[in-house]
Write a protein that holds these residues in place. Structure first.
Motif, mmCIF file in Angstrom:
data_model
loop_
_atom_site.group_PDB
_atom_site.id
_atom_site.type_symbol
_atom_site.label_atom_id
_atom_site.label_comp_id
_atom_site.label_asym_id
_atom_site.label_seq_id
_atom_site.Cartn_x
_atom_site.Cartn_y
_atom_site.Cartn_z
ATOM 1 N N LEU A 154 -9.726 -23.901 19.689
ATOM 2 C CA LEU A 154 -10.042 -24.152 18.290
ATOM 3 C C LEU A 154 -10.495 -22.849 17.649
ATOM 4 O O LEU A 154 -10.847 -21.884 18.326
ATOM 5 C CB LEU A 154 -11.103 -25.247 18.140
ATOM 6 C CG LEU A 154 -12.515 -25.048 18.717
ATOM 7 C CD1 LEU A 154 -13.379 -24.133 17.833
ATOM 8 C CD2 LEU A 154 -13.203 -26.396 18.860
ATOM 9 N N VAL A 155 -10.464 -22.841 16.307
ATOM 10 C CA VAL A 155 -10.837 -21.653 15.539
ATOM 11 C C VAL A 155 -12.028 -21.984 14.649
ATOM 12 O O VAL A 155 -12.097 -23.067 14.056
ATOM 13 C CB VAL A 155 -9.655 -21.185 14.664
ATOM 14 C CG1 VAL A 155 -10.032 -19.927 13.897
ATOM 15 C CG2 VAL A 155 -8.420 -20.942 15.507
ATOM 16 N N TYR A 156 -12.983 -21.032 14.547
ATOM 17 C CA TYR A 156 -14.145 -21.211 13.677
ATOM 18 C C TYR A 156 -14.552 -19.846 13.119
ATOM 19 O O TYR A 156 -14.655 -18.859 13.859
ATOM 20 C CB TYR A 156 -15.303 -21.820 14.464
ATOM 21 C CG TYR A 156 -16.353 -22.485 13.600
ATOM 22 C CD1 TYR A 156 -16.132 -23.746 13.053
ATOM 23 C CD2 TYR A 156 -17.572 -21.866 13.334
ATOM 24 C CE1 TYR A 156 -17.089 -24.379 12.266
ATOM 25 C CE2 TYR A 156 -18.540 -22.489 12.557
ATOM 26 C CZ TYR A 156 -18.291 -23.744 12.021
ATOM 27 O OH TYR A 156 -19.232 -24.371 11.233
ATOM 28 N N PRO A 157 -14.781 -19.749 11.806
ATOM 29 C CA PRO A 157 -15.142 -18.463 11.193
ATOM 30 C C PRO A 157 -16.640 -18.179 11.269
ATOM 31 O O PRO A 157 -17.450 -19.105 11.334
ATOM 32 C CB PRO A 157 -14.706 -18.644 9.743
ATOM 33 C CG PRO A 157 -14.911 -20.101 9.494
ATOM 34 C CD PRO A 157 -14.613 -20.800 10.795
ATOM 35 N N PHE A 158 -16.970 -16.897 11.234
ATOM 36 C CA PHE A 158 -18.391 -16.537 11.135
ATOM 37 C C PHE A 158 -18.662 -15.692 9.888
ATOM 38 O O PHE A 158 -19.788 -15.255 9.662
ATOM 39 C CB PHE A 158 -18.882 -15.804 12.389
ATOM 40 C CG PHE A 158 -18.190 -14.498 12.688
ATOM 41 C CD1 PHE A 158 -18.621 -13.308 12.135
ATOM 42 C CD2 PHE A 158 -17.098 -14.474 13.545
ATOM 43 C CE1 PHE A 158 -17.984 -12.110 12.404
ATOM 44 C CE2 PHE A 158 -16.455 -13.281 13.836
ATOM 45 C CZ PHE A 158 -16.891 -12.095 13.269
ATOM 46 N N THR A 159 -17.628 -15.478 9.063
ATOM 47 C CA THR A 159 -17.831 -14.822 7.771
ATOM 48 C C THR A 159 -17.520 -15.829 6.664
ATOM 49 O O THR A 159 -16.864 -16.845 6.900
ATOM 50 C CB THR A 159 -16.902 -13.602 7.603
ATOM 51 O OG1 THR A 159 -15.546 -14.052 7.577
ATOM 52 C CG2 THR A 159 -17.098 -12.606 8.718
ATOM 53 N N ASP A 160 -17.985 -15.520 5.445
ATOM 54 C CA ASP A 160 -17.643 -16.380 4.318
ATOM 55 C C ASP A 160 -16.358 -15.870 3.665
ATOM 56 O O ASP A 160 -15.681 -14.986 4.196
ATOM 57 C CB ASP A 160 -18.794 -16.448 3.317
ATOM 58 C CG ASP A 160 -19.170 -15.065 2.756
ATOM 59 O OD1 ASP A 160 -18.329 -14.137 2.830
ATOM 60 O OD2 ASP A 160 -20.289 -14.930 2.243
ATOM 61 N N ASP A 161 -16.028 -16.387 2.522
ATOM 62 C CA ASP A 161 -14.774 -16.026 1.856
ATOM 63 C C ASP A 161 -14.731 -14.567 1.413
ATOM 64 O O ASP A 161 -13.659 -14.039 1.111
ATOM 65 C CB ASP A 161 -14.543 -16.926 0.631
ATOM 66 C CG ASP A 161 -14.132 -18.336 1.032
ATOM 67 O OD1 ASP A 161 -13.654 -18.504 2.174
ATOM 68 O OD2 ASP A 161 -14.294 -19.260 0.210
ATOM 69 N N SER A 162 -15.889 -13.913 1.370
ATOM 70 C CA SER A 162 -15.917 -12.508 0.946
ATOM 71 C C SER A 162 -15.677 -11.545 2.113
ATOM 72 O O SER A 162 -15.560 -10.344 1.905
ATOM 73 C CB SER A 162 -17.260 -12.186 0.293
ATOM 74 O OG SER A 162 -18.297 -12.206 1.266
ATOM 75 N N TRP A 163 -15.633 -12.081 3.333
ATOM 76 C CA TRP A 163 -15.425 -11.319 4.573
ATOM 77 C C TRP A 163 -16.617 -10.439 4.938
ATOM 78 O O TRP A 163 -16.493 -9.557 5.789
ATOM 79 C CB TRP A 163 -14.184 -10.425 4.504
ATOM 80 C CG TRP A 163 -12.883 -11.121 4.363
ATOM 81 C CD1 TRP A 163 -12.627 -12.451 4.353
ATOM 82 C CD2 TRP A 163 -11.603 -10.479 4.209
ATOM 83 N NE1 TRP A 163 -11.287 -12.702 4.203
ATOM 84 C CE2 TRP A 163 -10.639 -11.506 4.107
ATOM 85 C CE3 TRP A 163 -11.194 -9.144 4.145
ATOM 86 C CZ2 TRP A 163 -9.282 -11.235 3.944
ATOM 87 C CZ3 TRP A 163 -9.851 -8.874 3.981
ATOM 88 C CH2 TRP A 163 -8.903 -9.906 3.881
ATOM 89 N N VAL A 164 -17.755 -10.656 4.324
ATOM 90 C CA VAL A 164 -18.921 -9.852 4.691
ATOM 91 C C VAL A 164 -19.313 -10.191 6.122
ATOM 92 O O VAL A 164 -19.506 -11.360 6.473
ATOM 93 C CB VAL A 164 -20.102 -10.114 3.732
ATOM 94 C CG1 VAL A 164 -21.349 -9.394 4.219
ATOM 95 C CG2 VAL A 164 -19.741 -9.660 2.329
ATOM 96 N N ASP A 165 -19.405 -9.163 6.938
ATOM 97 C CA ASP A 165 -19.682 -9.360 8.361
ATOM 98 C C ASP A 165 -21.085 -9.924 8.551
ATOM 99 O O ASP A 165 -22.052 -9.434 7.965
ATOM 100 C CB ASP A 165 -19.558 -8.014 9.084
ATOM 101 C CG ASP A 165 -19.584 -8.158 10.601
ATOM 102 O OD1 ASP A 165 -19.600 -9.299 11.092
ATOM 103 O OD2 ASP A 165 -19.576 -7.121 11.291
ATOM 104 N N SER A 166 -21.186 -10.959 9.363
ATOM 105 C CA SER A 166 -22.478 -11.554 9.673
ATOM 106 C C SER A 166 -22.678 -11.550 11.181
ATOM 107 O O SER A 166 -22.301 -12.490 11.881
ATOM 108 C CB SER A 166 -22.565 -12.990 9.137
ATOM 109 O OG SER A 166 -23.795 -13.583 9.524
ATOM 110 N N ALA A 167 -23.240 -10.455 11.678
ATOM 111 C CA ALA A 167 -23.438 -10.324 13.116
ATOM 112 C C ALA A 167 -24.373 -11.406 13.639
ATOM 113 O O ALA A 167 -24.190 -11.920 14.756
ATOM 114 C CB ALA A 167 -23.999 -8.940 13.442
#
Length: 344
Positions: free
Chosen positions: A135-148
């Motif tokens: 499965l796929v899950y994002p860790f950034t929002d729509d702005s692609w700002v990296d969230s370590a």
């Protein structure tokens, strides 16, 4: 004037309904190569890539299968890599997941036929056994700002789920602003139950995908090594960047070690596509990053990987779009509006 380029080969999930007919539309001049692929498929009692690509209808149940999708994606991507404009100098080749097998052929470490043998063997083994899922899950929002912090929190959740008896879950692919997770049904279901739906579609299961790049694939790796021998591998013509960010250099590649990585670590350990792209940017500083077809979905992960590294002053989606509009750095050959930028 020569343009330098890193060529990036896609993995599974990139040959979908819009791509049906890709080989015939874009590569009628390469039918002799495709017919050689058909002959190899026929030896295994399988339909040829030209027949599959030329079908009248697209059925997800058929075209998402590893033994169908893998050779089609391979044929399309390799043909694209062979179709670059004369003024483009390939300085390195990399790929995502199964795209590593394509990269080996695109860089010359495997012949076109041996590349098909590797892709077809591994795709068929994955399909026949279909151990686990993804499965796929994002860790950034729509702005692609990296969230370590968000990324580490998700990875800790994965570790906690995996620690429960009967639940297998692990990082499969570090894919730009997304994590591809893989495990058994219990592990995947536990993640889905404990994480909210975001962007209206995640967590998203990937149909007919096994638990690639995890220890669950150890039997597949062993069988692949038994069927595919080291003497298939040769020196690459172009540098290759693998799923650890390691560079394999022409004239200096230990071909047995390359075989060992390809059918060992690459199958059973996490694939860090983000690091591969960032290594490509820092080590080769190319004018272009060219994603071969079929499809164009990998472009987002490439762009996110570059912005996360602050490459060329890009730090988020807005700055990437501004740079792309001013002077395109990323070209997806699967997009009709971009293809000519790579083919001339």
């Amino acid at each position: 004037m020569t343009r330098t380029a890193v060529v990036i080969c896609p993995g599974r999930g990139t040959y979908n309904k819009p791509e049906l007919g890709y080989l015939h539309r874009h590569h009628a001049d390469k039918m002799s190569m495709f017919q050689r692929f058909d002959a190899l498929r026929a030896e295994a009692g399988q339909e040829g890539v030209t027949t599959l690509d030329g079908a009248a209808r697209f059925a997800v149940s058929t075209y998402s299968r590893g033994d169908v999708a893998s050779p089609l994606i391979y044929a399309a991507a390799l043909a694209d890599a062979q179709s670059l404009a004369d003024d483009i100098e390939v300085v390195a080749v990399t790929g995502n997941s199964m795209g590593w097998y394509i990269a080996l052929a695109a860089a010359g470490a495997l012949s076109a036929e041996n590349g098909l043998r590797v892709v077809n063997t591994m795709g068929s083994l994955m399909q026949d056994h279909l151990i686990g899922g993804q499965l796929v899950y994002p860790f950034t929002d729509d702005s692609w700002v990296d969230s370590a912090n968000q990324k580490q929190a998700l990875l800790q959740d994965v570790s906690d789920i995996n620690a429960v008896e009967g639940q297998d879950l692990a990082l499969s692919i570090d894919l730009g602003g997304m994590l591809v997770l893989a495990g058994n049904e219990a592990g995947l279901a536990a993640f889905e139950a404990s994480h909210p739906t975001v962007q209206d579609r995640f967590p998203m299961r990937l149909p007919n995908h096994a638990a690639f790049h995890t220890s669950l694939q150890a039997p597949i790796a062993a069988e692949g090594r038994a069927r595919l021998k080291p003497d298939m591998f040769g020196q690459p013509r172009h540098p290759m960047i693998d799923g650890r960010g390691k560079i394999w250099w022409p004239g200096a590649t230990d071909t047995e070690a390359l075989w060992d990585y390809t059918l060992g670590h690459q199958v059973t350990e996490p694939y860090d596509f983000t690091h591969a792209i960032q290594t490509a940017a820092r080590e080769f500083a190319s004018d272009l990053f060219i994603v071969t077809g079929p499809g164009a979905t990998l472009g987002g992960a490439v762009a996110q990987s570059l912005t996360m590294a602050g490459w060329s002053g890009m730090t988020d989606k807005a700055s990437f779009i501004a740079r792309q509009e001013d002077s395109p750095i990323l070209v997806a050959m699967g997009r009709e509006d971009q293809r000519a930028l790579a083919t001339g």
